[in-house]
Design a protein around this motif. Sequence first.
Motif, PDB file in Angstrom:
ATOM      1  N   ALA A   1       0.824  -1.203   0.000  1.00 19.68           N
ATOM      2  CA  ALA A   1       0.000   0.000   0.000  1.00 19.68           C
ATOM      3  C   ALA A   1       0.864   1.261   0.000  1.00 19.68           C
ATOM      4  O   ALA A   1       0.554   2.252  -0.670  1.00 19.68           O
ATOM      5  N   GLU A   2       1.952   1.210   0.750  1.00 19.88           N
ATOM      6  CA  GLU A   2       2.864   2.352   0.783  1.00 19.88           C
ATOM      7  C   GLU A   2       3.514   2.566  -0.587  1.00 19.88           C
ATOM      8  O   GLU A   2       3.661   3.707  -1.045  1.00 19.88           O
ATOM      9  N   TYR A   3       3.886   1.472  -1.238  1.00 17.85           N
ATOM     10  CA  TYR A   3       4.497   1.561  -2.567  1.00 17.85           C
ATOM     11  C   TYR A   3       3.511   2.175  -3.569  1.00 17.85           C
ATOM     12  O   TYR A   3       3.873   3.048  -4.366  1.00 17.85           O
ATOM     13  N   VAL A   4       2.260   1.692  -3.517  1.00 20.03           N
ATOM     14  CA  VAL A   4       1.220   2.221  -4.409  1.00 20.03           C
ATOM     15  C   VAL A   4       1.040   3.717  -4.180  1.00 20.03           C
ATOM     16  O   VAL A   4       0.984   4.507  -5.136  1.00 20.03           O
ATOM     17  N   ARG A   5       0.959   4.116  -2.926  1.00 18.75           N
ATOM     18  CA  ARG A   5       0.754   5.533  -2.610  1.00 18.75           C
ATOM     19  C   ARG A   5       1.949   6.369  -3.063  1.00 18.75           C
ATOM     20  O   ARG A   5       1.772   7.483  -3.583  1.00 18.75           O
ATOM     21  N   ASN A   6       3.152   5.842  -2.920  1.00 12.07           N
ATOM     22  CA  ASN A   6       4.349   6.579  -3.310  1.00 12.07           C
ATOM     23  C   ASN A   6       4.525   6.680  -4.817  1.00 12.07           C
ATOM     24  O   ASN A   6       5.326   7.486  -5.291  1.00 12.07           O
TER      25      ASN A   6
ATOM     26  N   GLY B   1     -10.007   8.088   0.503  1.00 14.66           N
ATOM     27  CA  GLY B   1      -8.549   8.095   0.598  1.00 14.66           C
ATOM     28  C   GLY B   1      -7.856   8.433  -0.701  1.00 14.66           C
ATOM     29  O   GLY B   1      -8.473   8.513  -1.765  1.00 14.66           O
ATOM     30  N   PRO B   2      -6.542   8.636  -0.633  1.00 12.94           N
ATOM     31  CA  PRO B   2      -5.787   9.149  -1.781  1.00 12.94           C
ATOM     32  C   PRO B   2      -5.821   8.282  -3.039  1.00 12.94           C
ATOM     33  O   PRO B   2      -5.923   8.811  -4.142  1.00 12.94           O
ATOM     34  N   ILE B   3      -5.720   6.957  -2.906  1.00  8.41           N
ATOM     35  CA  ILE B   3      -5.639   6.119  -4.100  1.00  8.41           C
ATOM     36  C   ILE B   3      -7.004   5.972  -4.762  1.00  8.41           C
ATOM     37  O   ILE B   3      -7.154   6.186  -5.972  1.00  8.41           O
ATOM     38  N   GLN B   4      -8.008   5.619  -3.983  1.00  6.12           N
ATOM     39  CA  GLN B   4      -9.346   5.522  -4.569  1.00  6.12           C
ATOM     40  C   GLN B   4      -9.820   6.883  -5.044  1.00  6.12           C
ATOM     41  O   GLN B   4     -10.467   6.992  -6.084  1.00  6.12           O
ATOM     42  N   GLY B   5      -9.504   7.913  -4.280  1.00  5.45           N
ATOM     43  CA  GLY B   5      -9.876   9.259  -4.700  1.00  5.45           C
ATOM     44  C   GLY B   5      -9.258   9.635  -6.031  1.00  5.45           C
ATOM     45  O   GLY B   5      -9.926  10.202  -6.905  1.00  5.45           O
ATOM     46  N   ARG B   6      -7.985   9.314  -6.216  1.00  2.00           N
ATOM     47  CA  ARG B   6      -7.315   9.607  -7.483  1.00  2.00           C
ATOM     48  C   ARG B   6      -7.950   8.811  -8.620  1.00  2.00           C
ATOM     49  O   ARG B   6      -8.127   9.310  -9.731  1.00  2.00           O
ATOM     50  N   PHE B   7      -8.313   7.556  -8.339  1.00  2.00           N
ATOM     51  CA  PHE B   7      -8.965   6.732  -9.357  1.00  2.00           C
ATOM     52  C   PHE B   7     -10.310   7.344  -9.766  1.00  2.00           C
ATOM     53  O   PHE B   7     -10.619   7.447 -10.961  1.00  2.00           O
TER      54      PHE B   7
ATOM     55  N   LEU C   1     -13.909  -4.788 -10.016  1.00  2.00           N
ATOM     56  CA  LEU C   1     -12.483  -4.563  -9.831  1.00  2.00           C
ATOM     57  C   LEU C   1     -12.076  -4.908  -8.403  1.00  2.00           C
ATOM     58  O   LEU C   1     -12.711  -4.434  -7.445  1.00  2.00           O
ATOM     59  N   PRO C   2     -11.029  -5.712  -8.210  1.00  2.00           N
ATOM     60  CA  PRO C   2     -10.563  -6.047  -6.858  1.00  2.00           C
ATOM     61  C   PRO C   2      -9.735  -4.904  -6.289  1.00  2.00           C
ATOM     62  O   PRO C   2      -8.583  -5.056  -5.893  1.00  2.00           O
ATOM     63  N   PHE C   3     -10.357  -3.762  -6.241  1.00  2.00           N
ATOM     64  CA  PHE C   3      -9.707  -2.518  -5.856  1.00  2.00           C
ATOM     65  C   PHE C   3     -10.170  -2.149  -4.459  1.00  2.00           C
ATOM     66  O   PHE C   3     -11.370  -1.984  -4.226  1.00  2.00           O
ATOM     67  N   ARG C   4      -9.234  -2.096  -3.509  1.00  2.00           N
ATOM     68  CA  ARG C   4      -9.564  -1.798  -2.118  1.00  2.00           C
ATOM     69  C   ARG C   4     -10.611  -2.804  -1.635  1.00  2.00           C
ATOM     70  O   ARG C   4     -10.325  -3.988  -1.557  1.00  2.00           O
ATOM     71  N   ASP C   5     -11.853  -2.390  -1.364  1.00  2.00           N
ATOM     72  CA  ASP C   5     -12.887  -3.319  -0.885  1.00  2.00           C
ATOM     73  C   ASP C   5     -13.826  -3.747  -2.002  1.00  2.00           C
ATOM     74  O   ASP C   5     -14.931  -4.202  -1.758  1.00  2.00           O
ATOM     75  N   GLY C   6     -13.356  -3.625  -3.243  1.00  2.00           N
ATOM     76  CA  GLY C   6     -14.159  -4.029  -4.391  1.00  2.00           C
ATOM     77  C   GLY C   6     -14.938  -2.865  -4.957  1.00  2.00           C
ATOM     78  O   GLY C   6     -15.696  -2.192  -4.250  1.00  2.00           O
ATOM     79  N   LEU C   7     -14.754  -2.588  -6.244  1.00  2.00           N
ATOM     80  CA  LEU C   7     -15.439  -1.489  -6.921  1.00  2.00           C
ATOM     81  C   LEU C   7     -16.081  -2.041  -8.187  1.00  2.00           C
ATOM     82  O   LEU C   7     -15.390  -2.540  -9.075  1.00  2.00           O
ATOM     83  N   MET C   8     -17.396  -1.975  -8.243  1.00  2.00           N
ATOM     84  CA  MET C   8     -18.121  -2.450  -9.421  1.00  2.00           C
ATOM     85  C   MET C   8     -18.325  -1.277 -10.379  1.00  2.00           C
ATOM     86  O   MET C   8     -18.840  -0.231  -9.990  1.00  2.00           O
ATOM     87  N   MET C   9     -17.917  -1.460 -11.624  1.00  2.00           N
ATOM     88  CA  MET C   9     -18.166  -0.464 -12.664  1.00  2.00           C
ATOM     89  C   MET C   9     -19.238  -1.025 -13.584  1.00  2.00           C
ATOM     90  O   MET C   9     -19.105  -2.138 -14.098  1.00  2.00           O
ATOM     91  N   ILE C  10     -20.268  -0.246 -13.787  1.00  2.00           N
ATOM     92  CA  ILE C  10     -21.446  -0.674 -14.527  1.00  2.00           C
ATOM     93  C   ILE C  10     -21.731   0.343 -15.639  1.00  2.00           C
ATOM     94  O   ILE C  10     -21.765   1.545 -15.373  1.00  2.00           O
TER      95      ILE C  10
END
Length: 211
Positions: free
Chosen positions: A5-10, A38-44, A197-206
């Motif tokens: 997670a730290e690597y992803v954020r950096n 949070g920063p990563i999901q927010g950026r996405f 998407l297996p992103f964080r706690d799961g994000l469904m794109m429809i």
Amino acid sequence: MTHAAEYVRNHSTPPDEVLQWLERQTHIRAIHPRMLSGPIQGRFLEMISAMLAPGRILEIGTFTGYSALCLAKGLGMDGVLHTIECNDEYEELIREAISRSGRQEQIVLHIGDALSLIPKMDELFDLVYIDGDKSEYIAYYEAVMPKVRPGGIIMVDNVLWGGKVLEEPLPTDARTREMAAFNAKVQADPRVENVLLPFRDGLMMIRKKAS
């Protein structure tokens, strides 16, 4: 924070000063700060919005406003984001965050019950983000579907529900059952195409198909 997670954020573009301020304030002033996008999901979310360049966005579940600020960055000059929060205790912080972002003319905050407010909205949305009461996900989905333009996108958070929806047999708690039922409904819905998407706690794109 894990090493991954730290690597992803950096290796992701950091949030702006307003979002950094809001993240700090959420941890100070909110009871459950982990609910923050949070920063990563927010950026996405920001990048998805920027790619779609939506004119109208609907968000269900504002919390303290982090995801709303991210999604609003993709709006055009005349674009508007409607965001709904049921907990009026967060209103002051949300409005302060919106003010600091300078998007007071583009972000409309609604305090109240989403299922009561959505039918009254005379809008056709290009993008919808659902992150409200998990027990209401199917009801939210059906409520917004007529108000999403053909080709429009619905994004739904927490669809993996901490991995519980993967367990066999399925846990008997109500929230896990409700989330699994939502995922099954979307998968079987001929009106849409989707990817989980297996992103964080799961994000469904429809994507709503053109009729």
